[in-house]
Design an enzyme around this catalytic site. Structure first.
Site, PDB file in Angstrom:
ATOM      1  N   GLY A  69       0.792  -1.215   0.000  1.00  0.00           N
ATOM      2  CA  GLY A  69       0.000   0.000   0.000  1.00  0.00           C
ATOM      3  C   GLY A  69       0.826   1.267   0.000  1.00  0.00           C
ATOM      4  CG  ASN A 150      -4.591   3.594   9.942  1.00  0.00           C
ATOM      5  OD1 ASN A 150      -4.910   4.650   9.382  1.00  0.00           O
ATOM      6  ND2 ASN A 150      -3.533   3.505  10.728  1.00  0.00           N
ATOM      7  CD  GLN A 178      -6.849  -0.766   8.007  1.00  0.00           C
ATOM      8  OE1 GLN A 178      -7.609  -1.638   8.411  1.00  0.00           O
ATOM      9  NE2 GLN A 178      -5.532  -0.819   8.217  1.00  0.00           N
ATOM     10  CB  SER A 198      -1.623  -3.385   1.465  1.00  0.00           C
ATOM     11  OG  SER A 198      -0.452  -4.053   1.866  1.00  0.00           O
ATOM     12  CG  HIS A 200      -0.005  -6.812   5.060  1.00  0.00           C
ATOM     13  ND1 HIS A 200      -0.067  -6.444   6.389  1.00  0.00           N
ATOM     14  CD2 HIS A 200       0.341  -5.698   4.378  1.00  0.00           C
ATOM     15  CE1 HIS A 200       0.234  -5.155   6.498  1.00  0.00           C
ATOM     16  NE2 HIS A 200       0.479  -4.686   5.298  1.00  0.00           N
ATOM     17  CB  THR A 235      11.778  -9.738 -12.105  1.00  0.00           C
ATOM     18  OG1 THR A 235      12.780  -9.495 -13.094  1.00  0.00           O
ATOM     19  CG2 THR A 235      11.156 -11.102 -12.326  1.00  0.00           C
ATOM     20  CB  CYS A 320       3.671   2.524   9.803  1.00  0.00           C
ATOM     21  SG  CYS A 320       2.957   1.447   8.543  1.00  0.00           S
TER      22      CYS A 320
END
Length: 373
Positions: A69, A150, A178, A198, A200, A235, A320
């Site tokens: 994200g 969040n 979220q 994102s 996860h 890649t 974070c």
């Protein structure tokens, strides 16, 4: 262990890890290679992109795979701002954005001279479309808001903001980290120009995400090869991309039932908390997945430590900034810098994998800790 920090990250589903393992074992070719191994790898990525695009009801060509994200937010904000500053020099964001947005616009201001407006919430903590559109100027080129916060779960009026922006040159970026995998999100129907997600956060792997973009002019952040339709060099991480697509596909399949389950878990939690001295930091409509709770006079860091020692994982807010001794900028935007609520509030975040038993045990432990005060 009782895990109630799902807004920070979610456990990977067994089906997702198995899909990733199968990909690692069978698809090792470079997707940019023209031989059969490369063509096989390229096909896997194309299918994953089609899966995600179908869920978003958007063209596959408008999906860029990223490292998560934060990169998606950076790509949208920096990429569009630098490529379109001939149209203007002003960007509007809310004061409660994730640091992946706030720090990015700060960079654009400090290093590139953009003018940034941080829109603060109403006195009640809420955001309206008027608050956002009142900050618009003739030279505004971009508005960026999160879909849901969040730290508090607060839902912003995305559709109404997008509707207002149709008559303005500013494009609309939405940080949907979220809500992806929890709500049905169709960026084109909503009028969104950029959308970040994102993996996860919806039971996928870490280190992979995506950016939906409209057919707009914006600069690349990563230069080199012509991967991702020439939008992002490097890649591709095939197994992570497959894991993300698998996780989103499963989430989409159970979207309504999972939402109802989490809503019931929230109701159960509030029922269990009955009788305790606490308050909820909630501002308008919220996602049931996130509850921001305050316990008067009880230091949040001490509470988290005591809970952790007894096998319960919650947080004070953004993962974070975990470990950094600083108050929540989200609560600060509402209550001000001196409010005691900044030091006594914690975040409990749920997922469809959370059980009623988890909730009951958490509250039992919580009550025993608060009784020691």
């Amino acid at each position: 262990m009782i895990y109630l920090d799902n807004a920070a990250t979610t456990p990977v589903l067994p089906e997702v890890s198995q899909a990733m393992l199968n990909t690692l074992n069978t698809t090792f070719g470079n997707p940019s290679s023209i031989h059969s191994y490369g063509r096989s790898a390229g096909k896997v990525i194309r299918e994953a992109r089609k899966t995600i695009a179908a869920i978003l009801d958007a063209p596959a060509r408008n999906i860029i795979f990223t490292s998560g994200g934060s990169e998606a937010n950076n790509q949208a904000l920096i990429g569009y701002a630098l490529a379109n500053r001939d149209k203007g020099n002003h960007i509007v964001v809310t004061a409660i954005e994730h640091h992946a947005v706030l720090h990015t616009v700060q960079y654009l201001q400090d290093r590139h001279g953009f003018d940034i407006t941080l829109v603060k919430p109403n006195p009640d903590g809420g955001y309206t479309a008027d608050l956002i559109t009142n900050a618009l100027r003739d030279d505004t080129i971009m508005v960026s808001t999160m879909y849901a916060n969040n730290e508090t779960g607060q839902i912003l009026p995305i559709a109404e903001i997008a509707k207002r922006l149709k008559t303005h040159q500013a494009v609309y970026h939405v940080d949907a980290v979220q809500v992806m995998g929890k709500l049905s999100v169709h960026p084109i129907a909503l009028g969104i120009d950029f959308l970040s997600a994102s993996a996860h956060k919806f039971h996928g792997p870490k280190g992979v995400g995506f950016l939906y973009h409209g057919d707009l002019k914006f600069d690349n952040l990563i230069h080199g090869g012509e991967q991702e339709n020439g939008r992002r060099a490097g890649t591709e991480s095939i197994h992570n991309i497959v894991g993300m697509a698998t996780a989103l596909e499963i989430s989409a399949q159970y979207l309504d039932s999972n939402y109802d389950k989490v809503s019931a878990l929230k109701t159960h939690l509030l029922s269990e908390l009955d009788g305790l001295d606490y308050y909820i930091n909630a501002f308008g409509e919220t996602m049931p997945h996130v509850l921001n709770l305050g316990f008067p006079g009880f230091n949040q860091d001490l509470l988290l430590m005591k809970l952790d020692l007894q096998g319960v994982a919650i947080s004070t807010g953004s993962a974070c900034t975990a470990g950094a001794i600083e108050p929540s900028h989200v609560l600060e935007a509402v209550y001000g810098k001196t409010s005691a609520k900044l030091k006594e509030s914690v975040r409990v975040s749920l997922s469809d994998l959370t059980t009623p038993e988890d909730i009951s045990e958490f509250v039992r432990i919580l009550k025993s800790i608060l009784a020691q005060k």
